[in-house]
Scaffold this active site. Structure first.
Site, PDB file in Angstrom:
ATOM      1  N   HIS A  10       0.750  -1.015  -0.107  1.00 55.91           N
ATOM      2  CA  HIS A  10       0.049  -0.092  -0.004  1.00 55.91           C
ATOM      3  C   HIS A  10       0.816   1.288  -0.125  1.00 55.91           C
ATOM      4  O   HIS A  10       1.321   1.695   0.970  1.00 55.91           O
ATOM      5  CB  HIS A  10      -0.883  -0.253   1.212  1.00 55.91           C
ATOM      6  N   HIS A  12       1.425   4.699  -2.462  1.00 60.11           N
ATOM      7  CA  HIS A  12       1.143   5.759  -3.386  1.00 60.11           C
ATOM      8  C   HIS A  12       2.206   6.296  -4.082  1.00 60.11           C
ATOM      9  O   HIS A  12       2.876   7.010  -3.361  1.00 60.11           O
ATOM     10  CB  HIS A  12       0.062   6.674  -3.161  1.00 60.11           C
ATOM     11  N   HIS A 190      -9.320   0.943  -1.461  1.00 60.42           N
ATOM     12  CA  HIS A 190      -9.423   1.598  -0.112  1.00 60.42           C
ATOM     13  C   HIS A 190     -11.030   1.590   0.296  1.00 60.42           C
ATOM     14  O   HIS A 190     -11.920   1.767  -0.223  1.00 60.42           O
ATOM     15  CB  HIS A 190      -8.989   3.071  -0.288  1.00 60.42           C
ATOM     16  N   GLU A 193     -11.206   3.457   5.621  1.00 55.11           N
ATOM     17  CA  GLU A 193     -10.275   4.386   6.058  1.00 55.11           C
ATOM     18  C   GLU A 193     -10.761   5.562   6.906  1.00 55.11           C
ATOM     19  O   GLU A 193     -10.667   5.683   8.010  1.00 55.11           O
ATOM     20  CB  GLU A 193      -9.425   5.040   5.053  1.00 55.11           C
ATOM     21  N   ASP A 271       1.915   3.997   3.005  1.00 57.60           N
ATOM     22  CA  ASP A 271       0.760   4.910   2.169  1.00 57.60           C
ATOM     23  C   ASP A 271       1.418   6.119   1.514  1.00 57.60           C
ATOM     24  O   ASP A 271       1.603   5.803   0.062  1.00 57.60           O
ATOM     25  CB  ASP A 271      -0.112   5.323   3.256  1.00 57.60           C
ATOM     26  N   ASP A 272       2.022   7.139   2.094  1.00 56.37           N
ATOM     27  CA  ASP A 272       2.577   8.463   1.441  1.00 56.37           C
ATOM     28  C   ASP A 272       3.481   8.660   2.197  1.00 56.37           C
ATOM     29  O   ASP A 272       3.595   9.848   2.767  1.00 56.37           O
ATOM     30  CB  ASP A 272       1.100   9.466   1.343  1.00 56.37           C
TER      31      ASP A 272
END
Ligand code: ADE
Ligand code: ZN
Length: 344
Positions: A10, A12, A190, A193, A271-272
Site C-alpha cells: 500500500h 502511492h 481503499h 479509512e 501509504d504516502d
C-alpha cells in the site's frame, strides 16, 4: 543489522515525492509552487483529515510532467525502500491526477516502468503496478481511464480505488471493476479509512476485491471482522498515515496489535511516506515501539505481506521471500535497533 525482509502493498508513488525532489522538478519544469522552499513546504504537512492531505498531495504532484520525472520519482522510492528491507513492492499510481492536467497516460506508465524495469538489478526489489481510480471523480472518468490503460496492460497488475472516501461508496464503481476483471486485472480498493464498515462489505460484495486497503474501521463491526478472519482477506494497514490524517489520535491507540491477535491477515505499509513521517521500515520500527509488538509479531506482519501479495504468478519467488522471513534472526536483543530502523 539487516532489516526484516518485507513486501510493501500500500504505497502511492506520488506520495513518495519528497520536498527536495519536488523543488528540483519544479525548477526543471518551470512550475511555480506556492511555498518559498522545502522548509516552508514541510510546515504545511499538518493535516486535519484525509481531504486536507489530498489538497496538498494533488497540488504538489503538478511538478511531475515528463516520463523522466516519473522514473526519477520511482527510482528514489525503490532506493529508500530497499534500504528498509523491502523485497517486493506493489505500487499504486493515480493516472487521473495526471491525465486531468494534460499528462498522457503513456507518459506516466512509461516513466514508472522504466524505473521498475531496473528495480531487481538495482535495488533487489520485484514490483507490480496497480492503477487507482479517483473515487471522487465520476465513474465515467474511471471507465475512460481503464480504456486508456488498454495498451499498457502488460505493465499493470491490478486496479484500486482511492482519494476522498466518504460519500463515494465502492458500488459507484461496480461496472468499471467488472470490466477490469474481464481484462484480467486484480482488484483492491481503499475502504474503511474514513468511510464506514459498510464500505468494506461493499468493496468485497459488489466489487469483488481481493484485498482491502486500510480496512481500519472494520474493528467497529465484529461480524465483519469474523468474516475477514474466516476468508483470510488481507487488510493493508497504514498506521503512520492514520495518525497523521487524524483517524487515530496516537499511534499507541492503533488497533493493529489487537487486529493481529484477532487473527486478521493485516500488513503494515507506508501509504504516502514523504508526507506521513516514514517509509515502511520506519513504520515497523514505530509500531514495535508504540504497541510493544514482539519480534514474532513483526515476523508475522512480514510473512503476511508476502502471503497477501500478488505473487501468484511467481510462487517460487514468494516461497523464497517467505523463507527469508522465517530465517530472519532478530538477534539476542529485542531492542528496537535490532528490529528495523535503517534509513537510507
Ligand atoms: N491517495 C493517496 N493517499 C491516500 C489515502 N491515504 N487515502 C485515499 N487516497 C489516497
Ligand atoms: Zn492509500
Amino acid at each position: 543489522m539487516a532489516p526484516l525482509p518485507k513486501a510493501e502493498l500500500h504505497l502511492h508513488i506520488e506520495g513518495t515525492l519528497e520536498p527536495e525532489l519536488a523543488f528540483a522538478l519544479a525548477a526543471r519544469n518551470r512550475v511555480q509552487l506556492p511555498w518559498a522552499d522545502t522548509e516552508e513546504l514541510r510546515k504545511a504537512y499538518l493535516f486535519s483529515d484525509l481531504q486536507s492531505f489530498l489538497d496538498l498531495y494533488y497540488g504538489l504532484m503538478t511538478v511531475l510532467r515528463t516520463a523522466d520525472d516519473f522514473a526519477e520519482l520511482a527510482d528514489a522510492y525503490l532506493a529508500r525502500a530497499a534500504a528498509q528491507g523491502v523485497r517486493h513492492a506493489e505500487i499504486f499510481f493515480d493516472p487521473q491526477a495526471h491525465t486531468g492536467r494534460g499528462i498522457a497516460f503513456g507518459t506516466v506508465v512509461e516513466g514508472l516502468a522504466r524505473a521498475l524495469d531496473h528495480s531487481e538489478e538495482r535495488h533487489g526489489i520485484s514490483t507490480r503496478l496497480i492503477m487507482c481510480f479517483l473515487r471522487d471523480l465520476p465513474a465515467e472518468s474511471a471507465r475512460e481511464t481503464l480504456e486508456a490503460a488498454k495498451p499498457y496492460l502488460n505493465r499493470i497488475t491490478g486496479v484500486g480505488l482511492d482519494s476522498a472516501e466518504v460519500g463515494h461508496p465502492p458500488s459507484k464503481f461496480a461496472e468499471v471493476y467488472e470490466a477490469a476483471a474481464a481484462l484480467g486485472l486484480r482488484k483492491v480498493a481503499h475502504a474503511g479509512e474514513e468511510g464506514p464498515p459498510a464500505y468494506i462489505r461493499e468493496a468485497l460484495d459488489v466489487l469483488g476485491v481481493e484485498r482491502i486497503d486500510h480496512g481500519l474501521r472494520a474493528v467497529e463491526d465484529p461480524e465483519l471482522v469474523a468474516r475477514l478472519v474466516r476468508d483470510r482477506v488481507p487488510l493493508t494497514l497504514c498506521p503512520l498515515s492514520n495518525v497523521r490524517l487524524r483517524a487515530i489520535d496516537l499511534l499507541e491507540d492503533h488497533p493493529l496489535r489487537s487486529m493481529l491477535e484477532a487473527g486478521l491477515l493485516v500488513t503494515v505499509n507506508s501509504d504516502d511516506p514523504a508526507y506521513f513521517g516514514g517509509y515502511v521500515g520506519d513504520t515497523f520500527h514505530a509500531v514495535h515501539e508504540a504497541l510493544g509488538l514482539a519480534p514474532e509479531q513483526l515476523r508475522e506482519l512480514a510473512r503476511n505481506s508476502f502471503l497477501a501479495s500478488f505473487l501468484d504468478d511467481d510462487e517460487e519467488r514468494r516461497a523464497r521471500y517467505l523463507a527469508e522471513v522465517e530465517a530472519y534472526d532478530f538477534g539476542s536483543s529485542d531492542s528496537v535497533d535490532a528490529v528495523d530502523s535503517a534509513r537510507p
